[in-house]
Write an enzyme that holds these catalytic residues in place. Structure first.
Site, short mmCIF file in Angstrom:
data_model
loop_
_atom_site.label_atom_id
_atom_site.label_comp_id
_atom_site.label_asym_id
_atom_site.label_seq_id
_atom_site.Cartn_x
_atom_site.Cartn_y
_atom_site.Cartn_z
CG ASP A 24 44.40 -56.06 -9.40
OD1 ASP A 24 44.41 -55.27 -10.35
OD2 ASP A 24 45.13 -57.07 -9.36
CG ASN A 26 39.57 -50.51 -11.34
OD1 ASN A 26 38.81 -51.18 -10.65
ND2 ASN A 26 40.17 -49.42 -10.90
NE ARG A 37 44.26 -50.76 -18.61
CZ ARG A 37 44.36 -51.77 -17.76
NH1 ARG A 37 44.02 -52.98 -18.15
NH2 ARG A 37 44.81 -51.58 -16.55
CG HIS A 41 41.02 -46.91 -13.96
ND1 HIS A 41 41.47 -47.92 -13.15
CD2 HIS A 41 41.89 -46.85 -15.00
CE1 HIS A 41 42.57 -48.44 -13.69
NE2 HIS A 41 42.84 -47.82 -14.81
CG LEU A 135 36.14 -44.11 7.13
CD1 LEU A 135 36.30 -45.49 7.79
CD2 LEU A 135 35.46 -44.29 5.77
NE ARG A 192 46.19 -57.91 -5.87
CZ ARG A 192 47.35 -57.48 -6.32
NH1 ARG A 192 48.39 -57.47 -5.54
NH2 ARG A 192 47.49 -57.05 -7.55
C1 FPP Z 1 43.90 -51.68 -10.49
O1 FPP Z 1 43.16 -52.18 -11.58
C2 FPP Z 1 43.45 -50.35 -10.16
C3 FPP Z 1 44.22 -49.22 -10.22
C4 FPP Z 1 45.62 -49.20 -10.64
C5 FPP Z 1 43.63 -47.93 -9.90
C6 FPP Z 1 42.66 -47.98 -8.76
C7 FPP Z 1 42.04 -46.68 -8.60
C8 FPP Z 1 40.71 -46.48 -8.42
C9 FPP Z 1 39.67 -47.51 -8.29
C10 FPP Z 1 40.29 -45.11 -8.17
C11 FPP Z 1 40.47 -44.92 -6.69
C12 FPP Z 1 40.19 -43.62 -6.28
C13 FPP Z 1 40.24 -43.15 -5.02
C14 FPP Z 1 39.91 -41.74 -4.80
C15 FPP Z 1 40.61 -43.97 -3.88
P1 FPP Z 1 43.95 -52.54 -12.91
O2 FPP Z 1 43.89 -51.37 -13.80
O3 FPP Z 1 45.33 -53.00 -12.57
O4 FPP Z 1 43.07 -53.71 -13.45
P2 FPP Z 1 43.60 -54.98 -14.28
O5 FPP Z 1 44.54 -55.72 -13.36
O6 FPP Z 1 42.35 -55.73 -14.57
O7 FPP Z 1 44.28 -54.44 -15.50
#
Ligand code: FPP
Length: 248
Positions: A24, A26, A37, A41, A135, A192
């Site tokens: 969480d 990103n 945003r 990611h 893994l 988390r």
């Molecule tokens: C939450 O941050 C993150 C996500 C909804 C997407 C997570 C995905 C990735 C990191 C890519 C993963 C890829 C692979 C291949 C495993 P948020 O956008 O909810 O952040 P915020 O809470 O700060 O808005």
């Protein structure tokens, strides 16, 4: 597979074998830098690369990452489309490297709602990495814990309707066998990031006895040292699985 749920004593502080992560923060990481945003990611994907590479060095055998939940469809369309484009690009480009690293990939979640191109890339990656065993990387994509339980219950109900199984004979193992995670041990540790203290519909059945570690760090900032901190906190925990620790 039902893991052995045995109370762990003070002298038995190994593991964790299975680590699950809610990645969480990103969006906030990007917003803090005045960036779109989607850049958060992208940075989150770099953190995924880092963790996948080092996890085996810490004897982590299973790593389960929450990439996209059934609720994430509620996000603005450009973010959802951008995230899927990134995920597909990562999976496609990274597959040879994952094979080289001995990583076996499995996607958890409902595929019927996804685009053909996404499903193709997912199948390609699973097929290419099928013989790896260094893994086990599980990527939860269009995954919801409640939906997982519902689809498992539907399959069991069909077996009951067909007369193959009696309702009174249904056991936890029958449900586990139908979950997207069938064959995997339950996570030992859930990490988390970004400080939120909730499960957000992740692995609701499987996390029943999992130790939870919450860090205020945003996912793109999560490094090897932060993994070490989480593992070290885990080793301080006494896992009782509802039993008691026999110190004698
Ligand atoms: C939450 O941050 C993150 C996500 C909804 C997407 C997570 C995905 C990735 C990191 C890519 C993963 C890829 C692979 C291949 C495993 P948020 O956008 O909810 O952040 P915020 O809470 O700060 O808005």
């Amino acid at each position: 597979m039902v893991p052995e749920k045995r109370p762990r004593t003070g002298s038995d502080r190994s593991g964790p074998e299975h680590v699950a992560i809610i990645m969480d923060g990103n969006g906030r990481w990007a917003q803090k830098r005045g960036l779109p945003r989607l850049w958060g990611h992208k940075a989150g994907l770099e953190a995924v690369r880092r963790i996948v590479k080092i996890a085996p060095q810490y004897n982590i055998k299973y790593l389960t990452l929450y990439a996209f939940s059934t609720e994430n469809w509620r996000r603005p369309r450009p973010e959802v489309e951008g995230l899927f484009a990134l995920l597909q690009e990562y999976v496609n480009k990274e597959t040879p490297e994952l094979v080289r690293q001995g990583v076996k990939v499995r996607f958890l979640g409902e595929r019927s709602d996804l685009s053909n191109s996404a499903v193709r890339v997912m199948s390609y990656c699973e097929e290419q990495t099928a013989n790896c065993s260094g893994l086990y990387l599980n990527i939860a994509l269009n995954y919801g814990g409640r939906q997982d339980i519902v689809q498992a219950v539907r399959k069991i109900a069909s077996r009951v309707e067909a007369g193959e199984l009696k309702a009174a004979d249904i056991k936890a193992a029958d449900i586990e066998a139908e979950l997207f995670t069938h064959g995997l041990p339950d996570p030992d540790l859930l990490i988390r990031t970004s400080g939120e203290q909730r499960l957000s519909n992740f692995l609701l059945w499987q996390l029943a006895y999992t130790e939870i570690y919450v860090t205020p760090l945003l996912w793109p900032d999560f490094t090897e040292e932060d993994l070490q901190a989480a593992l070290s906190a885990y080793r301080q925990r006494e896992r009782r699985f509802g039993g008691i620790i026999n110190k004698g």
